[in-house]
Design a protein around this motif. Sequence first.
Motif, PDB file in Angstrom:
ATOM      1  N   SER A   1       2.223 -10.564   2.840  1.00 59.41           N
ATOM      2  CA  SER A   1       1.569 -11.719   2.244  1.00 59.41           C
ATOM      3  C   SER A   1       2.131 -12.981   2.882  1.00 59.41           C
ATOM      4  O   SER A   1       3.332 -13.071   3.155  1.00 59.41           O
ATOM      5  CB  SER A   1       1.810 -11.741   0.735  1.00 59.41           C
ATOM      6  OG  SER A   1       1.395 -12.978   0.178  1.00 59.41           O
ATOM      7  N   ALA A   2       1.272 -13.942   3.114  1.00 57.94           N
ATOM      8  CA  ALA A   2       1.713 -15.194   3.733  1.00 57.94           C
ATOM      9  C   ALA A   2       2.324 -16.149   2.724  1.00 57.94           C
ATOM     10  O   ALA A   2       2.994 -17.112   3.112  1.00 57.94           O
ATOM     11  CB  ALA A   2       0.530 -15.862   4.428  1.00 57.94           C
ATOM     12  N   ASP A   3       2.114 -15.891   1.427  1.00 54.40           N
ATOM     13  CA  ASP A   3       2.505 -16.865   0.408  1.00 54.40           C
ATOM     14  C   ASP A   3       3.705 -16.460  -0.439  1.00 54.40           C
ATOM     15  O   ASP A   3       4.301 -17.310  -1.097  1.00 54.40           O
ATOM     16  CB  ASP A   3       1.327 -17.120  -0.538  1.00 54.40           C
ATOM     17  CG  ASP A   3       0.086 -17.591   0.191  1.00 54.40           C
ATOM     18  OD1 ASP A   3       0.233 -18.405   1.128  1.00 54.40           O
ATOM     19  OD2 ASP A   3      -1.015 -17.125  -0.149  1.00 54.40           O
ATOM     20  N   GLU A   4       4.060 -15.159  -0.451  1.00 53.35           N
ATOM     21  CA  GLU A   4       5.123 -14.703  -1.326  1.00 53.35           C
ATOM     22  C   GLU A   4       5.726 -13.420  -0.784  1.00 53.35           C
ATOM     23  O   GLU A   4       5.225 -12.837   0.182  1.00 53.35           O
ATOM     24  CB  GLU A   4       4.580 -14.479  -2.741  1.00 53.35           C
ATOM     25  CG  GLU A   4       3.366 -13.568  -2.775  1.00 53.35           C
ATOM     26  CD  GLU A   4       2.709 -13.519  -4.135  1.00 53.35           C
ATOM     27  OE1 GLU A   4       3.400 -13.800  -5.142  1.00 53.35           O
ATOM     28  OE2 GLU A   4       1.514 -13.207  -4.204  1.00 53.35           O
ATOM     29  N   VAL A   5       6.834 -12.993  -1.382  1.00 54.40           N
ATOM     30  CA  VAL A   5       7.457 -11.742  -0.975  1.00 54.40           C
ATOM     31  C   VAL A   5       6.622 -10.612  -1.575  1.00 54.40           C
ATOM     32  O   VAL A   5       6.832 -10.186  -2.715  1.00 54.40           O
ATOM     33  CB  VAL A   5       8.922 -11.663  -1.446  1.00 54.40           C
ATOM     34  CG1 VAL A   5       9.554 -10.349  -0.968  1.00 54.40           C
ATOM     35  CG2 VAL A   5       9.716 -12.847  -0.917  1.00 54.40           C
ATOM     36  N   ALA A   6       5.657 -10.142  -0.816  1.00 54.99           N
ATOM     37  CA  ALA A   6       4.717  -9.129  -1.296  1.00 54.99           C
ATOM     38  C   ALA A   6       4.036  -8.490  -0.099  1.00 54.99           C
ATOM     39  O   ALA A   6       4.041  -9.026   1.016  1.00 54.99           O
ATOM     40  CB  ALA A   6       3.675  -9.749  -2.221  1.00 54.99           C
ATOM     41  N   ARG A   7       3.464  -7.309  -0.337  1.00 57.00           N
ATOM     42  CA  ARG A   7       2.623  -6.635   0.648  1.00 57.00           C
ATOM     43  C   ARG A   7       1.196  -6.630   0.106  1.00 57.00           C
ATOM     44  O   ARG A   7       0.986  -6.482  -1.104  1.00 57.00           O
ATOM     45  CB  ARG A   7       3.076  -5.184   0.833  1.00 57.00           C
ATOM     46  CG  ARG A   7       4.487  -5.017   1.361  1.00 57.00           C
ATOM     47  CD  ARG A   7       4.590  -5.158   2.848  1.00 57.00           C
ATOM     48  NE  ARG A   7       5.679  -4.343   3.381  1.00 57.00           N
ATOM     49  CZ  ARG A   7       6.051  -4.341   4.653  1.00 57.00           C
ATOM     50  NH1 ARG A   7       5.426  -5.118   5.515  1.00 57.00           N
ATOM     51  NH2 ARG A   7       7.049  -3.573   5.066  1.00 57.00           N
ATOM     52  N   GLN A   8       0.232  -6.770   1.014  1.00 57.09           N
ATOM     53  CA  GLN A   8      -1.167  -6.729   0.604  1.00 57.09           C
ATOM     54  C   GLN A   8      -1.928  -5.743   1.465  1.00 57.09           C
ATOM     55  O   GLN A   8      -1.763  -5.704   2.691  1.00 57.09           O
ATOM     56  CB  GLN A   8      -1.807  -8.104   0.693  1.00 57.09           C
ATOM     57  CG  GLN A   8      -3.244  -8.131   0.178  1.00 57.09           C
ATOM     58  CD  GLN A   8      -3.784  -9.528   0.016  1.00 57.09           C
ATOM     59  OE1 GLN A   8      -3.282 -10.468   0.622  1.00 57.09           O
ATOM     60  NE2 GLN A   8      -4.807  -9.691  -0.813  1.00 57.09           N
ATOM     61  N   CYS A   9      -2.754  -4.936   0.809  1.00 60.61           N
ATOM     62  CA  CYS A   9      -3.569  -3.968   1.534  1.00 60.61           C
ATOM     63  C   CYS A   9      -4.802  -4.668   2.089  1.00 60.61           C
ATOM     64  O   CYS A   9      -5.572  -5.263   1.320  1.00 60.61           O
ATOM     65  CB  CYS A   9      -3.974  -2.821   0.605  1.00 60.61           C
ATOM     66  SG  CYS A   9      -5.091  -1.638   1.385  1.00 60.61           S
ATOM     67  N   PRO A  10      -5.050  -4.603   3.395  1.00 60.97           N
ATOM     68  CA  PRO A  10      -6.231  -5.264   3.965  1.00 60.97           C
ATOM     69  C   PRO A  10      -7.530  -4.538   3.637  1.00 60.97           C
ATOM     70  O   PRO A  10      -8.610  -5.114   3.773  1.00 60.97           O
ATOM     71  CB  PRO A  10      -5.945  -5.221   5.466  1.00 60.97           C
ATOM     72  CG  PRO A  10      -5.070  -4.028   5.655  1.00 60.97           C
ATOM     73  CD  PRO A  10      -4.221  -3.951   4.420  1.00 60.97           C
ATOM     74  N   ALA A  11      -7.419  -3.295   3.170  1.00 59.33           N
ATOM     75  CA  ALA A  11      -8.627  -2.515   2.869  1.00 59.33           C
ATOM     76  C   ALA A  11      -9.105  -2.709   1.434  1.00 59.33           C
ATOM     77  O   ALA A  11     -10.269  -3.023   1.188  1.00 59.33           O
ATOM     78  CB  ALA A  11      -8.366  -1.033   3.137  1.00 59.33           C
ATOM     79  N   CYS A  12      -8.203  -2.530   0.454  1.00 65.67           N
ATOM     80  CA  CYS A  12      -8.632  -2.619  -0.947  1.00 65.67           C
ATOM     81  C   CYS A  12      -8.076  -3.834  -1.672  1.00 65.67           C
ATOM     82  O   CYS A  12      -8.426  -4.084  -2.821  1.00 65.67           O
ATOM     83  CB  CYS A  12      -8.263  -1.337  -1.700  1.00 65.67           C
ATOM     84  SG  CYS A  12      -6.476  -1.135  -1.980  1.00 65.67           S
ATOM     85  N   GLY A  13      -7.196  -4.593  -1.015  1.00 69.51           N
ATOM     86  CA  GLY A  13      -6.673  -5.821  -1.600  1.00 69.51           C
ATOM     87  C   GLY A  13      -5.513  -5.643  -2.560  1.00 69.51           C
ATOM     88  O   GLY A  13      -5.020  -6.614  -3.124  1.00 69.51           O
ATOM     89  N   ARG A  14      -5.040  -4.419  -2.742  1.00 73.61           N
ATOM     90  CA  ARG A  14      -3.939  -4.170  -3.668  1.00 73.61           C
ATOM     91  C   ARG A  14      -2.679  -4.916  -3.235  1.00 73.61           C
ATOM     92  O   ARG A  14      -2.311  -4.897  -2.066  1.00 73.61           O
ATOM     93  CB  ARG A  14      -3.651  -2.672  -3.747  1.00 73.61           C
ATOM     94  CG  ARG A  14      -2.472  -2.287  -4.629  1.00 73.61           C
ATOM     95  CD  ARG A  14      -2.279  -0.768  -4.616  1.00 73.61           C
ATOM     96  NE  ARG A  14      -1.176  -0.342  -5.452  1.00 73.61           N
ATOM     97  CZ  ARG A  14       0.080  -0.222  -5.031  1.00 73.61           C
ATOM     98  NH1 ARG A  14       0.375  -0.502  -3.765  1.00 73.61           N
ATOM     99  NH2 ARG A  14       1.033   0.165  -5.842  1.00 73.61           N
TER     100      ARG A  14
END
Length: 268
Positions: free
Chosen positions: A122-135
């Motif tokens: 994630s560009a905004d926080e310490v997180a991972r984002q799935c590019p397929a389903c958005g999780r």
Amino acid sequence: MGGRAYYFQGDSLLFRGEGEFSLEMMEMPLERAGEFPFSDVFTVPALGGGENGGISCVFVPPEAPLPPGWRTVTVRQALSLMPDYAADCGCPAARMVRAYHVAQWRRESLFCGSCGAKNTDSADEVARQCPACGRMEYPRITPAVITLIVNDEGKALLAHNKKFVGGMYSLIAGFAEAGESLEAAVAREIREEVGIEVGDIRYALSQPWPFPHSLMMGFTARHLSGDIRADGVEIEDARWFGKDDLPRLPGPGSVSRDLINRWLDGDL
């Protein structure tokens, strides 16, 4: 690349230098990250921001051989050199534990837990984002409880876990279950591991603990009823100890030792 970084491999901190490990060796020049191909190099925002700044990290694959001159020390051993490790988010120990926690989580969150696609940062926080389903996925925090139990004679219950080194005794601890309050977890763990009932359960302090992603919460409790019966699964032996007949205790830099010290000083 300038600056300095924490280097991790598995549950160990990597460092260079002669002689025994010292606190000055915790962070190594970030430019040496090139010695570790395929490592995960990242920066995590420090808690509190501002003057605490970002924390640079290099997480080396577990199977990677160490270049000449590099050595390891477990994160827990490193923490034992910092007895004042507490809630100060800017202290070296807290910064190192935050780096280790996030480094481990990044390795465990490479792929989406819902659809299996490869996660992106994630560009905004310490997180991972799935590019397929958005999780979205955030660093995991596992709540654990540890308790100083005192009886009517003023003695404390200390136990020897099978995983401890010979002769060392500490406090009863365990993980909170889903749907369980922390107080209920305290009573259940004590009942399961040493067979007694406790009351007057009170929160004392907490500490992030590299297990690798635990939040250890310390409590005190009073013995109500029952005789000690070690479960034989995790606990080999448990006894009531007075302040003048203590066994070998955990080293500094842990909630368990902090609670024991407070009891010894009459603060609990």
